[in-house]
Design an enzyme around this catalytic site. Structure first.
Site, PDB file in Angstrom:
ATOM      1  N   GLU A 218      29.820  41.463  18.056  1.00 39.43           N
ATOM      2  CA  GLU A 218      29.133  42.654  18.560  1.00 39.43           C
ATOM      3  C   GLU A 218      29.412  43.823  17.632  1.00 39.43           C
ATOM      4  O   GLU A 218      30.564  44.071  17.268  1.00 39.43           O
ATOM      5  CB  GLU A 218      29.630  42.960  19.967  1.00 39.43           C
ATOM      6  CG  GLU A 218      29.008  44.188  20.615  1.00 39.43           C
ATOM      7  CD  GLU A 218      29.576  44.403  22.005  1.00 39.43           C
ATOM      8  OE1 GLU A 218      30.426  45.304  22.146  1.00 39.43           O
ATOM      9  OE2 GLU A 218      29.190  43.664  22.933  1.00 39.43           O
TER      10      GLU A 218
ATOM     11  N   THR B 256      24.984  47.196  19.823  1.00 44.18           N
ATOM     12  CA  THR B 256      25.100  47.906  21.093  1.00 44.18           C
ATOM     13  C   THR B 256      24.075  49.027  21.236  1.00 44.18           C
ATOM     14  O   THR B 256      23.385  49.401  20.288  1.00 44.18           O
ATOM     15  CB  THR B 256      26.515  48.485  21.272  1.00 44.18           C
ATOM     16  OG1 THR B 256      26.761  49.451  20.238  1.00 44.18           O
ATOM     17  CG2 THR B 256      27.561  47.401  21.200  1.00 44.18           C
TER      18      THR B 256
ATOM     19  N   HIS C 205      33.404  44.426  38.652  1.00 41.96           N
ATOM     20  CA  HIS C 205      32.884  45.697  38.168  1.00 41.96           C
ATOM     21  C   HIS C 205      33.504  46.825  38.985  1.00 41.96           C
ATOM     22  O   HIS C 205      33.603  46.732  40.219  1.00 41.96           O
ATOM     23  CB  HIS C 205      31.359  45.736  38.306  1.00 41.96           C
ATOM     24  CG  HIS C 205      30.725  46.891  37.606  1.00 41.96           C
ATOM     25  ND1 HIS C 205      30.769  48.177  38.102  1.00 41.96           N
ATOM     26  CD2 HIS C 205      30.046  46.971  36.436  1.00 41.96           C
ATOM     27  CE1 HIS C 205      30.131  48.995  37.290  1.00 41.96           C
ATOM     28  NE2 HIS C 205      29.690  48.297  36.258  1.00 41.96           N
TER      29      HIS C 205
ATOM     30  N   ASP D 153      29.909  41.673  43.729  1.00 41.55           N
ATOM     31  CA  ASP D 153      29.813  41.584  42.276  1.00 41.55           C
ATOM     32  C   ASP D 153      29.194  40.259  41.847  1.00 41.55           C
ATOM     33  O   ASP D 153      28.302  40.224  40.985  1.00 41.55           O
ATOM     34  CB  ASP D 153      31.213  41.731  41.678  1.00 41.55           C
ATOM     35  CG  ASP D 153      31.181  42.080  40.206  1.00 41.55           C
ATOM     36  OD1 ASP D 153      30.587  43.113  39.855  1.00 41.55           O
ATOM     37  OD2 ASP D 153      31.745  41.322  39.402  1.00 41.55           O
TER      38      ASP D 153
ATOM     39  N   ARG E  84      21.889  37.194  41.088  1.00 37.66           N
ATOM     40  CA  ARG E  84      20.537  37.746  40.980  1.00 37.66           C
ATOM     41  C   ARG E  84      20.071  37.757  39.527  1.00 37.66           C
ATOM     42  O   ARG E  84      18.908  37.453  39.231  1.00 37.66           O
ATOM     43  CB  ARG E  84      20.499  39.159  41.557  1.00 37.66           C
ATOM     44  CG  ARG E  84      20.596  39.220  43.072  1.00 37.66           C
ATOM     45  CD  ARG E  84      20.618  40.663  43.553  1.00 37.66           C
ATOM     46  NE  ARG E  84      19.425  41.400  43.128  1.00 37.66           N
ATOM     47  CZ  ARG E  84      19.298  42.717  43.200  1.00 37.66           C
ATOM     48  NH1 ARG E  84      20.300  43.457  43.663  1.00 37.66           N
ATOM     49  NH2 ARG E  84      18.187  43.308  42.799  1.00 37.66           N
ATOM     50  N   LYS E  85      20.976  38.097  38.609  1.00 36.18           N
ATOM     51  CA  LYS E  85      20.622  38.072  37.186  1.00 36.18           C
ATOM     52  C   LYS E  85      20.243  36.667  36.748  1.00 36.18           C
ATOM     53  O   LYS E  85      19.269  36.466  36.009  1.00 36.18           O
ATOM     54  CB  LYS E  85      21.790  38.583  36.345  1.00 36.18           C
ATOM     55  CG  LYS E  85      22.169  40.042  36.568  1.00 36.18           C
ATOM     56  CD  LYS E  85      23.430  40.390  35.776  1.00 36.18           C
ATOM     57  CE  LYS E  85      23.930  41.785  36.069  1.00 36.18           C
ATOM     58  NZ  LYS E  85      25.192  42.089  35.340  1.00 36.18           N
TER      59      LYS E  85
ATOM     60  N   GLN F  72      42.809  52.682  20.588  1.00 34.30           N
ATOM     61  CA  GLN F  72      41.423  52.496  21.011  1.00 34.30           C
ATOM     62  C   GLN F  72      41.331  51.513  22.172  1.00 34.30           C
ATOM     63  O   GLN F  72      40.609  51.746  23.149  1.00 34.30           O
ATOM     64  CB  GLN F  72      40.587  52.000  19.835  1.00 34.30           C
ATOM     65  CG  GLN F  72      39.102  51.865  20.159  1.00 34.30           C
ATOM     66  CD  GLN F  72      38.309  51.296  18.999  1.00 34.30           C
ATOM     67  OE1 GLN F  72      38.668  50.259  18.447  1.00 34.30           O
ATOM     68  NE2 GLN F  72      37.258  51.989  18.606  1.00 34.30           N
TER      69      GLN F  72
END
Length: 231
Positions: free
Chosen positions: A21, A52, A156, A165, A171-172, A219
């Site tokens: 990514e 992203t 989440h 969740d 559903r996705k 980070q």
């Protein structure tokens, strides 16, 4: 680059399949560094790489430009992140059609973070897609895209419980998601327990673990402290 994921397939023995990514570059210097990284990673033959999409769709043009360049200048399959924050359905559909016209057929479909930033209150745009599940359905209505979605081994932060969740993940999947990529984690037991939960719920798409390389402890600590990272 901020994250990579891996998966194992029984037909390739011990070989590990990964995806990478990337953040879209903000400056010419960052773009040069990105392409140096892409060149170094290409021999690993990643399953795909993704680019992203900033909070509120703030990097939309740079995301599209970066994905298009990866598609045209390398042999790496590329996916575009897509969110439904701050836009109507027609506006999001127009972005999808633009991506489709330049050959993009892989997406990472996310609800997205509000323009106010990670962890801010989320309010669906009037006339827009309400969440990631609706966005997946919108993508599938346009073409048979390869669609990755988000999953959360620790739930989440805006979901009241795991059942809610996992129902959203279902559903996705019902709307056409190809695979789920998890939020990063540092305890393998969290991932394994999560996979057991989703399998018991009748979800059988690949649940790909998201890995956060610790190249900057500060980070990673900041990412971990945010309540809605990668929503």
């Amino acid at each position: 680059m901020n994250q990579f994921r891996f998966s194992r397939r029984p037909d390739i023995g011990d070989k590990v399949r990964v995806s990478f990514e990337f953040f879209p570059p903000k400056t010419d210097e960052m773009e040069a560094r990105l392409w140096e990284t892409v060149t170094r990673l290409e021999p690993l033959k990643p399953k795909f790489v993704s680019v992203t999409y900033g909070a509120g769709g703030s990097t939309r043009e740079r995301t599209a430009r970066t994905v298009k360049r990866i598609l045209t200048e390398t042999g790496i399959p590329a996916a575009a992140h897509l969110t439904c924050v701050g836009a109507t359905r027609d506006e999001v559909d127009a972005v999808i059609q633009d991506y489709k016209s330049i050959g993009i057929n892989r997406f990472v479909a996310l609800r997205g973070d509000p323009a106010s930033g990670v962890g801010g209150p989320y309010r669906p745009h009037p006339g827009g897609y309400e969440n990631g599940a609706e966005l997946v359905a919108g993508l599938k209505a346009i073409a048979d895209f390869d669609i990755s979605v988000a999953a959360y081994p620790e739930k989440h932060p805006q979901s009241p419980d795991f059942a809610t969740d996992i129902e959203m993940l279902k559903r996705k999947v019902d709307n056409g998601a190809t695979r789920a990529i998890t939020q990063f984690f540092f305890d393998n037991d969290l991932y394994e327990r999560y996979v057991e939960r989703v399998r018991r719920a009748g979800i059988y798409i690949p649940i790909v673990p998201g890995i956060q390389p610790v190249h900057s402890f500060k980070q990673v600590a900041n990412f971990s402290a945010r309540p809605g990272t990668c929503a």
